[in-house]
Enzyme design. Sequence first.
Site, PDB file in Angstrom:
ATOM      1  N   CYS A 121     -23.316  37.676  -6.070  1.00  0.00           N
ATOM      2  CA  CYS A 121     -22.167  37.149  -5.309  1.00  0.00           C
ATOM      3  C   CYS A 121     -21.835  37.998  -4.086  1.00  0.00           C
ATOM      4  O   CYS A 121     -21.149  37.533  -3.176  1.00  0.00           O
ATOM      5  CB  CYS A 121     -20.949  37.040  -6.211  1.00  0.00           C
ATOM      6  SG  CYS A 121     -21.289  36.097  -7.698  1.00  0.00           S
ATOM      7  N   HIS A 262     -14.858  36.165  -1.847  1.00  0.00           N
ATOM      8  CA  HIS A 262     -15.731  35.473  -2.790  1.00  0.00           C
ATOM      9  C   HIS A 262     -14.849  34.687  -3.754  1.00  0.00           C
ATOM     10  O   HIS A 262     -13.835  35.185  -4.224  1.00  0.00           O
ATOM     11  CB  HIS A 262     -16.576  36.498  -3.555  1.00  0.00           C
ATOM     12  CG  HIS A 262     -17.325  35.895  -4.699  1.00  0.00           C
ATOM     13  ND1 HIS A 262     -18.075  34.743  -4.564  1.00  0.00           N
ATOM     14  CD2 HIS A 262     -17.423  36.249  -6.008  1.00  0.00           C
ATOM     15  CE1 HIS A 262     -18.603  34.434  -5.727  1.00  0.00           C
ATOM     16  NE2 HIS A 262     -18.220  35.324  -6.621  1.00  0.00           N
ATOM     17  N   ASN A 292     -17.583  28.569  -8.182  1.00  0.00           N
ATOM     18  CA  ASN A 292     -18.200  29.835  -7.771  1.00  0.00           C
ATOM     19  C   ASN A 292     -19.629  29.546  -7.303  1.00  0.00           C
ATOM     20  O   ASN A 292     -20.493  29.221  -8.120  1.00  0.00           O
ATOM     21  CB  ASN A 292     -18.181  30.790  -8.968  1.00  0.00           C
ATOM     22  CG  ASN A 292     -18.794  32.147  -8.654  1.00  0.00           C
ATOM     23  OD1 ASN A 292     -19.459  32.322  -7.636  1.00  0.00           O
ATOM     24  ND2 ASN A 292     -18.590  33.096  -9.547  1.00  0.00           N
TER      25      ASN A 292
END
Length: 335
Positions: A121, A262, A292
């Site tokens: 990520c 994020h 996500n």
Amino acid sequence: MADVSTTQPAARIAGTGHYVPEKVLTNLDLEKMVDTSDQWIVERTGIRERRIAAEGETTSDMAAEAARRALAKAELEATDIDLILVATVTPDMPLPSTAMFVQQKIGARADCPGFDLAAACAGFIYGLSIAEKYVRTGAAKNVLVIGVELLSRVLDWTDRGTCVLFGDGAGAVVVSPARDDGRGIASTHIYGDGRLAESLCIPAGGSREPASHETVDKNRHLVKMIGQDIFKVAVKNLTAASVTALEHNGLSPDDVDWVVPHQANSRILEGVSRRCGVPMDRFYINIDRFGNTSSASVPIALDEGVRNGTLKPGMNLLMCALGGGIAWGSALVRL
Ligand code: UT7
């Protein structure tokens, strides 16, 4: 690891683009697949729906489309690109790099170097950090940085602890030399802590546990996550990286126009907001619509915010991300 910022950045974000697949998978759809509820997912994560790639659609297809859109915004041709960085943990194939498929799909020069980087990520922030250095040293003029994930193909759709969280998509930026106007990438800071390496991983399919009938039968080629382990460090490390970015640039929380974080969990971001002093109404959030998307989440949010007019030229953007590795980082960009 920090780099030295100056009042005049060396590199700027010259164009942004993103692509998400058409197919929407809602929490209500997931209720029919696993033992979960829309209420649990929304309350615990903030996610309402996510995008899922079409059959046959590849990571490099999504990356190339985001890249084309970023190139158009930067008013550059694919042949102007000197380096292609693809941040992904879901490459088309383990070998070769997805960057080479992107090179072909967008029509970049046949000798244009490119490589994939696996920082989960945090991949886009890592990529931005590398691109900034290539441009600052003059080793490259225009660098394409892409964050892209096709996680739906590596999720265990029987594991409610992971399958409700992730989505597919791609975001891209072109990093080019700054103009003499104070705008650009003011700083990047990237970090890693391998002690939690196995808290978020795909155990099989690499050299340690090669793919076999047994690994497939046991779903060891799919994402495994101990969510609480990551959650605990996420708030602390994202806050620390964000505060470092501000201090490094002599900025206070009030100087931040938008945080472009994020998008893993809105509760993590609420914790970061409280601790670093930038209110939640200045966090750009789209986790409700995309879930996500790992390395794609920051550049998708960035491009969406630019295109809808929220993120405007000259604004101070604080980016931060953390994920598997664990790897994390922050960037301060004057757009
Ligand atoms: O992208 C970067 C890396 N990843 C992250 O940053 C993720 C960080 N972690 C998280 O965001 C959170 O830990 C999760 C969203 C993954 C989980 O939330 P949580 O509040 O930590 O839940 P939990 O794992 O403590 O589970 C609480 C309960 C459990 O039931 P019991 O043991 O209390 O009966 C789980 O079995 O919730 C249950 N549960 C679910 N229930 C309904 C777990 N997943 C689900 C689900 N639907 N999808």
